[in-house]
Write an enzyme that holds these catalytic residues in place. Sequence first.
Site, PDB file in Angstrom:
ATOM      1  N   THR A 153       0.821  -1.222   0.000  1.00  0.00           N
ATOM      2  CA  THR A 153       0.000   0.000   0.000  1.00  0.00           C
ATOM      3  C   THR A 153       0.852   1.268   0.000  1.00  0.00           C
ATOM      4  OG1 THR A 153      -1.842  -1.052   1.134  1.00  0.00           O
ATOM      5  CG2 THR A 153      -1.776   1.307   1.286  1.00  0.00           C
ATOM      6  N   GLY A 205      -5.686  -5.165   6.472  1.00  0.00           N
ATOM      7  CA  GLY A 205      -6.891  -4.381   6.209  1.00  0.00           C
ATOM      8  C   GLY A 205      -8.074  -4.731   7.087  1.00  0.00           C
TER       9      GLY A 205
END
Length: 282
Positions: A153, A205
């Site tokens: 990310t 996540g």
Amino acid sequence: MLQLVIHGGAGSLEGKTAEAQNIHQSLCRIWEETFELLKKKTAEEAVIHGIRLLEDDPVFNAGTGSKLQADGEVRMSAALMDGVKNRFSGVINVQNIRFPIEAAALLSKEKNKVLSADQATEFCRKHGFDEHDPVTPARLQEYEQKCSGIHGTVGIVALDKKGSIIAGTSTGGIGHEIPGRVSDSPTVAGTYASSKAGVSCTGVGEQITQQAAAAKIVTRVEDGMSLHEAVSKTLMESNNFNYSFGLISLDANGQIEVGKTAALGEVYYAYHNGEGIETFYN
Ligand code: ASP
């Protein structure tokens, strides 16, 4: 006051010194180029530009160089939040485009602000996004050897001279996930901002979502807590669950906070500490 903090994801170096050096150099270069733009333009323009650079750099798990899901397909997600306008937009599991953050930016001007899967890709095609294959040989090899790790990310939070705070995040996910899994990044748990603070998260996540991390930190600052306290309290609560994630954040005074839970190895970040650009790796 201008302020800028960027991240290249959570990760574990596992002795990969050469890769650490590459990440360090990329983060410094991208921080500098983005900050130059922030001097002349808005926080929104700087965040979009900076995330495009991160998405194009194959060393990061976003855009080109994204990880592959369990079925061997790359599906990317990105979000953009304008803190002053209270405007969140994003794409979830979009495919074969070069800059997912551009799709999130485009959606910020639409009535419906978050699109997913094939319809997100179709929306991009309709708006002239060219076909782009984001798979790199290195990611393909990781996928085939089942060693893609669990992190990645990129994200940026910027404050411009007009006091606008923008947070943006873009991800290729965690690798080998169930096709279609939704990460925290294109949700308010992973990307959130108000006129007082902005946050971009990285790490597992599901855990970031369960903690509503970014939205919670911003809400705490809205309610009067300092950014430092808001980040510390949120990370402490996540430590109680042994969660593994990190984040970058800033507030309207230009204060920067970078943090991580105890279970996470490190976060690849960059900001100017007054003397030079500080990253995880010196
Ligand atoms: N948060 C991302 C996800 O769960 C991965 C990461 O930031 O490392 O998809």
